[in-house]
Design a protein around this motif. Structure first.
Motif, mmCIF file in Angstrom:
data_model
loop_
_atom_site.group_PDB
_atom_site.id
_atom_site.type_symbol
_atom_site.label_atom_id
_atom_site.label_comp_id
_atom_site.label_asym_id
_atom_site.label_seq_id
_atom_site.Cartn_x
_atom_site.Cartn_y
_atom_site.Cartn_z
ATOM 1 N N LEU A 138 1.116 -1.368 0.525
ATOM 2 C CA LEU A 138 -0.376 0.141 0.365
ATOM 3 C C LEU A 138 1.028 0.998 -0.032
ATOM 4 O O LEU A 138 1.897 1.626 0.783
ATOM 5 C CB LEU A 138 -1.116 -0.202 1.437
ATOM 6 C CG LEU A 138 -1.718 -0.811 1.513
ATOM 7 C CD1 LEU A 138 -2.021 -1.495 3.050
ATOM 8 C CD2 LEU A 138 -2.868 -0.731 0.599
ATOM 9 N N THR A 139 0.447 2.518 -0.382
ATOM 10 C CA THR A 139 1.194 3.265 -0.561
ATOM 11 C C THR A 139 0.245 4.177 -0.418
ATOM 12 O O THR A 139 -1.377 4.252 -0.929
ATOM 13 C CB THR A 139 1.758 4.110 -1.831
ATOM 14 O OG1 THR A 139 2.369 3.285 -2.046
ATOM 15 C CG2 THR A 139 2.523 5.558 -1.895
ATOM 16 N N VAL A 140 0.429 5.065 0.790
ATOM 17 C CA VAL A 140 -0.926 6.011 1.656
ATOM 18 C C VAL A 140 -0.688 7.391 2.207
ATOM 19 O O VAL A 140 0.980 7.597 1.825
ATOM 20 C CB VAL A 140 -1.318 5.699 3.365
ATOM 21 C CG1 VAL A 140 -1.960 6.469 3.177
ATOM 22 C CG2 VAL A 140 -1.224 3.921 2.509
ATOM 23 N N LEU A 141 -0.701 8.305 1.790
ATOM 24 C CA LEU A 141 -0.787 9.602 1.696
ATOM 25 C C LEU A 141 -1.113 9.933 3.140
ATOM 26 O O LEU A 141 -2.146 9.972 3.581
ATOM 27 C CB LEU A 141 -1.444 10.728 1.167
ATOM 28 C CG LEU A 141 -1.057 10.876 -0.521
ATOM 29 C CD1 LEU A 141 -1.827 11.589 -1.064
ATOM 30 C CD2 LEU A 141 0.180 11.069 -0.319
ATOM 31 N N LEU A 142 0.220 9.565 4.197
ATOM 32 C CA LEU A 142 0.015 10.608 5.284
ATOM 33 C C LEU A 142 0.191 12.331 6.312
ATOM 34 O O LEU A 142 1.005 12.215 5.383
ATOM 35 C CB LEU A 142 0.909 9.767 6.471
ATOM 36 C CG LEU A 142 1.232 7.892 5.854
ATOM 37 C CD1 LEU A 142 1.895 7.173 7.388
ATOM 38 C CD2 LEU A 142 -0.157 7.907 7.168
ATOM 39 N N PRO A 143 -0.673 12.443 6.543
ATOM 40 C CA PRO A 143 -0.243 14.138 7.522
ATOM 41 C C PRO A 143 1.075 13.921 8.071
ATOM 42 O O PRO A 143 1.458 13.526 8.790
ATOM 43 C CB PRO A 143 -1.183 14.494 7.914
ATOM 44 C CG PRO A 143 -2.813 13.493 7.877
ATOM 45 C CD PRO A 143 -1.467 12.264 7.151
ATOM 46 N N ILE A 144 1.998 14.753 7.735
ATOM 47 C CA ILE A 144 3.108 15.160 8.488
ATOM 48 C C ILE A 144 2.795 14.691 9.842
ATOM 49 O O ILE A 144 4.584 14.457 10.566
ATOM 50 C CB ILE A 144 3.807 16.707 8.268
ATOM 51 C CG1 ILE A 144 3.981 17.280 7.188
ATOM 52 C CG2 ILE A 144 5.197 16.683 8.661
ATOM 53 C CD1 ILE A 144 4.637 16.557 6.291
ATOM 54 N N GLU A 145 1.638 15.005 10.897
ATOM 55 C CA GLU A 145 2.316 15.032 12.429
ATOM 56 C C GLU A 145 1.320 13.094 13.046
ATOM 57 O O GLU A 145 1.205 13.022 13.412
ATOM 58 C CB GLU A 145 0.957 15.970 12.789
ATOM 59 C CG GLU A 145 -0.192 15.445 11.721
ATOM 60 C CD GLU A 145 -1.119 16.495 10.606
ATOM 61 O OE1 GLU A 145 -1.731 16.134 10.189
ATOM 62 O OE2 GLU A 145 0.189 16.998 10.235
ATOM 63 N N VAL A 146 1.676 12.596 11.760
ATOM 64 C CA VAL A 146 0.969 10.951 12.532
ATOM 65 C C VAL A 146 2.008 10.436 11.782
ATOM 66 O O VAL A 146 2.933 10.416 10.673
ATOM 67 C CB VAL A 146 -0.081 11.215 10.549
ATOM 68 C CG1 VAL A 146 -0.363 9.264 10.991
ATOM 69 C CG2 VAL A 146 -1.250 12.043 10.854
ATOM 70 N N SER A 147 2.219 9.627 12.676
ATOM 71 C CA SER A 147 3.223 8.724 12.753
ATOM 72 C C SER A 147 3.781 7.076 12.045
ATOM 73 O O SER A 147 2.338 6.777 12.403
ATOM 74 C CB SER A 147 4.167 8.363 14.208
ATOM 75 O OG SER A 147 3.079 7.945 15.012
ATOM 76 N N ASN A 148 4.663 6.577 11.335
ATOM 77 C CA ASN A 148 4.020 5.824 10.792
ATOM 78 C C ASN A 148 3.727 4.697 11.311
ATOM 79 O O ASN A 148 3.326 4.203 11.361
ATOM 80 C CB ASN A 148 5.785 5.711 10.368
ATOM 81 C CG ASN A 148 5.970 6.230 8.766
ATOM 82 O OD1 ASN A 148 5.425 7.068 8.445
ATOM 83 N ND2 ASN A 148 6.920 5.783 8.650
ATOM 84 N N ALA A 149 4.266 4.885 12.703
ATOM 85 C CA ALA A 149 4.066 3.688 13.938
ATOM 86 C C ALA A 149 2.964 3.943 14.399
ATOM 87 O O ALA A 149 2.448 2.075 15.149
ATOM 88 C CB ALA A 149 5.388 4.076 15.092
ATOM 89 N N SER A 150 2.153 4.125 14.254
ATOM 90 C CA SER A 150 0.839 4.550 14.536
ATOM 91 C C SER A 150 0.304 4.105 13.697
ATOM 92 O O SER A 150 -1.101 3.078 14.045
ATOM 93 C CB SER A 150 -0.033 6.322 15.369
ATOM 94 O OG SER A 150 0.349 6.860 13.651
ATOM 95 N N VAL A 151 0.236 4.383 12.245
ATOM 96 C CA VAL A 151 -0.696 3.899 11.584
ATOM 97 C C VAL A 151 -0.495 1.920 11.614
ATOM 98 O O VAL A 151 -1.318 0.898 11.487
ATOM 99 C CB VAL A 151 -0.207 4.495 9.495
ATOM 100 C CG1 VAL A 151 -0.698 3.255 8.983
ATOM 101 C CG2 VAL A 151 -0.469 5.684 10.094
ATOM 102 N N LEU A 152 1.112 1.200 12.074
ATOM 103 C CA LEU A 152 1.986 0.316 11.490
ATOM 104 C C LEU A 152 0.455 -0.016 12.998
ATOM 105 O O LEU A 152 0.308 -1.571 12.606
ATOM 106 C CB LEU A 152 3.591 0.579 11.879
ATOM 107 C CG LEU A 152 3.293 0.687 11.104
ATOM 108 C CD1 LEU A 152 5.206 -0.062 11.500
ATOM 109 C CD2 LEU A 152 3.684 -0.963 9.692
#
Length: 167
Positions: A138-152
């Motif tokens: 998946l390629t997801v557009l994340l806002p700068i303030e959202v961490s990769n770790a929280s999505v994981l």
């Protein structure tokens, strides 16, 4: 000024057809910014994001249709999203398959109001363990303030044994 548009091309696979489409685009002064080509049996579908000088765009569209009369070619304007506060992150997800898994993964991302730029899901039967495994990119557009770790963490909560990582 460059104009962007999306071309959708459908038709029978013939030797060199994708290369010929790309060559005509280049010769007309355009370039493929993004392309996705899918082949099923002896047919293909191509989704192309094309950039070209505004005054050459209509001529390229006419040429694509006239040079490839056996292909179904359609055009739509490109609606580029504002990317100034977003970053593209690539995720890989692997786990044992189960009904509704794809829907549950998409729901986690949509419920966070994240834009999914690309998703590819595959299911593979692994005879050694006698089960079907699910894998996705998946390629997801994340806002700068959202961490990769929280999505994981949220993705890993979708299913028991699910492993997610950033690639």
């Amino acid at each position: 000024m460059k104009k962007m548009f999306i071309a959708t091309v459908l038709g029978a696979v013939t030797p060199g057809v994708i290369k010929a489409l790309a060559q005509l685009t280049r010769e007309s002064g355009g370039e493929w910014i993004t392309s996705k080509v899918i082949k099923v049996d002896h047919h293909f579908a191509a989704l192309l994001k094309i950039a070209i000088e505004e005054e050459k765009a209509e001529q390229l569209k006419v040429m694509l249709k006239s040079e490839f009369p056996k292909l179904n070619v359609m055009f739509e304007p490109s609606h580029c999203a504002e990317l100034h506060n977003l970053r593209a992150v690539n995720f890989n997800v692997d786990c044992k398959d189960r009904p509704g898994l794809t829907r549950d993964i998409v729901d986690v991302l949509v419920n966070l109001d994240l834009a999914i730029e690309h998703m590819e899901f595959n299911r593979v039967h692994v005879s050694v363990i006698g089960e079907t495994m699910f894998t996705s990119k998946l390629t997801v557009l994340l806002p700068i303030e959202v961490s990769n770790a929280s999505v994981l963490e949220l993705l890993e909560g979708v299913s028991e044994g699910l492993r997610a990582n950033v690639i």
